[in-house]
Design a protein around this motif. Structure first.
Motif, PDB file in Angstrom:
ATOM      1  N   SER A 146      30.072  41.143  32.108  1.00 61.94           N
ATOM      2  CA  SER A 146      30.593  40.211  31.121  1.00 61.94           C
ATOM      3  C   SER A 146      30.451  40.848  29.735  1.00 61.94           C
ATOM      4  N   GLU A 181      34.907  41.582  37.363  1.00 59.59           N
ATOM      5  CA  GLU A 181      34.218  40.557  38.153  1.00 59.59           C
ATOM      6  C   GLU A 181      33.481  41.196  39.326  1.00 59.59           C
ATOM      7  N   ASP A 237      28.591  38.477  27.224  1.00 61.97           N
ATOM      8  CA  ASP A 237      27.131  38.434  27.345  1.00 61.97           C
ATOM      9  C   ASP A 237      26.509  39.733  26.835  1.00 61.97           C
TER      10      ASP A 237
END
Lengths: 259, 220
Positions: free
Chosen positions: A107, A102, A110
């Motif tokens: 991600s 994070e 993605d």
């Protein structure tokens, strides 16, 4: 080593309910990682015999979070008690690694979807995104019969594990990126399976590479290794980059199955 | 109870010996063949010695598909196409079947060498119907393998070395886990440990090729 690890754990206060639930979750993740060994039979794609120009890329399935797995631990010799301790330690690693990703705004979902889309386009396919949710960690049971732009086949990708994995606790078995995905290409008109395979980036297990029949494997990039989890967590940029490389290489290997 | 301790030690010793033997088996063998200058090679493949590949059931753990394995060494058949370089090869006769099946070609390491594979599907007269390029072979552990669906009219499979990549090296990091048995106080217990090695292989003209044929698995 064993004494140090278990002494540290034993010194903690009794587990709270939320912590216990994280432990159970971690154990479930471990079970998922082991389930990744349950490979699907390999079915090769025959591009010359099938007119597939447009592929509907079904939203890839991903676990709830990345995992940081020790494939062998002293706790595995101590039954349920050992498993609970291992689970608590893995839960801790997983939550800290989640924070690392994070922090780096990384991600894997993605990145993977993007890399597959680019890879398919590079191999001459048009790609249509097909948003779907699924109830379990497996291939979609029923594919849509009418998508916006018509597709010739659906590419269904089920990621069963991703993150980092180490074969053991010693410095000679460092943490390296890991990614496991099952892939299936299904003809849109009659749901015939045109291709099916499993791709594992950095396989570790009993006799891992020697016995990897029926699974496409990708050896890990040697520049991304951490002798301890603390070192991994202390270099978020490199840790995220290692997982980025694993994600992209796995995606490219999946696309290679459709050459 | 007293007599169980020596037995346990023997068992541990045997397990250790098997593990060590397994480690040693991975790297022993003849040096890889990377140069064919001394070989005199034919301009075309000889189909007369083709090895028949059976169509195996392969269902269930008691009847895994075994296939046909050929070792390619310096004395293996050699081919030099009119517009190509020398390469070692082996020819396989594919099964006669009216239903489609899957052909698996696997190049397994021999010592520090790994045959860099290339394949052609041939008709009855040896004419090339389909080419399986080097990059179609993907790693399955330490082996390079490709799966193909059978096509009507393809009678023979020629597996040869790929001269363009011969001599190159590839390194693979291999992580693994092992379970060993120990004993103490009359009890047996299992200890699971991890290990990691880096295996460097040289792409070669020589090596070991296994060809299998099995029905298309049911996926639905």
């Amino acid at each position: 080593m064993t004494t140090a690890i278990y002494g540290a754990v034993a010194g903690r206060r009794p587990m709270s309910v939320p912590r216990m639930s994280r432990v159970v979750g971690a154990l479930a993740l471990l079970a998922l990682g082991l389930a990744a060994c349950a490979r699907v039979p390999e079915i090769p794609f025959d591009r010359t015999a099938n007119v597939v120009k447009t592929i509907g890329l079904v939203t890839p399935r991903f676990p709830d979070s990345a995992s940081v797995i020790l494939a062998s631990t002293p706790g595995q010799s101590f039954g349920l008690i050992g498993a609970l301790i291992d689970g608590a330690m893995q839960s801790d690693r997983d939550s800290r690694f989640k924070a690392v990703l994070e922090q780096q705004s990384f991600s894997a979902q993605d990145k993977f979807q993007q890399a597959v889309t680019v890879g398919l386009a590079a191999r001459g396919y048009s790609v249509v995104s097909v948003p779907m949710t699924r109830d379990k960690a497996d291939f979609v049971a029923k594919y849509p019969t009418d998508t916006g732009p018509p597709v010739d086949a659906y590419l269904d990708l089920v990621t069963t594990a991703y993150g980092y994995i180490a074969a053991g606790v010693r410095d000679s078995t460092p943490y390296r990126p890991n990614f496991v995905v099952k892939a299936r290409l299904v003809r849109a008109t009659d749901s015939t399976v045109l291709m099916q395979d499993t791709v594992i980036y950095n396989p570790i297990g009993p006799g891992a590479l020697q016995g990897a029949k029926g699974v496409v494997t990708v050896a890990p990039d040697p520049q991304f290794q951490f002798t301890s989890f603390d070192l991994l967590a202390s270099d978020p940029a490199k840790a995220a980059m290692g997982l980025d490389v694993a994600t992209v290489q796995t995606a490219q290997t999946v696309c290679d199955l459709l050459r | 109870m007293r007599r169980s301790v020596p037995v346990a030690r023997v068992l541990v010793g045997l397990v250790s010996a098997v593990v060590l033997a397994g480690c040693a088996a991975g790297t022993s063998g003849p040096p890889p063949v990377v140069n064919l200058d001394a070989r005199i090679c034919a301009p075309g493949a000889d189909l007369t010695g083709a090895l028949a590949v059976p169509l195996e059931d392969g269902e269930g753990i008691l009847s895994p598909v075994k296939g046909v394995t050929v070792k390619l060494d310096m004395d293996a058949a050699c081919l030099k196409p009119p517009s190509g370089e020398k390469r070692l090869y082996a020819v396989f006769k594919l099964p006669d079947s009216t239903t489609p099946y899957i052909i698996t070609i696997a190049s397994e390491p021999v010592g520090s060498g790994l045959l860099s594979p290339y394949a052609q599907m041939l008709d009855e007269q040896g004419r090339v119907l389909r080419v399986v390029q080097r990059d179609s072979f993907m790693f399955h552990g330490a082996a390079l393998a490709a799966n193909l669906r059978s096509h009507p009219g393809e009678e023979y499979l020629l597996v040869a070395s790929d001269p363009a990549s011969v001599g190159q090296t590839v390194s693979q990091i291999q992580g693994a886990t092992q379970t060993t048995t120990s004993s103490g106080g009359g009890f047996f217990f299992y200890v699971r440990t991890g290990s990691e090695t880096t295996r460097t292989m040289t792409y070669a003209h020589s090596g070991s090729v296994t060809v299998k044929a099995a029905p298309v698995p049911k996926a639905n």
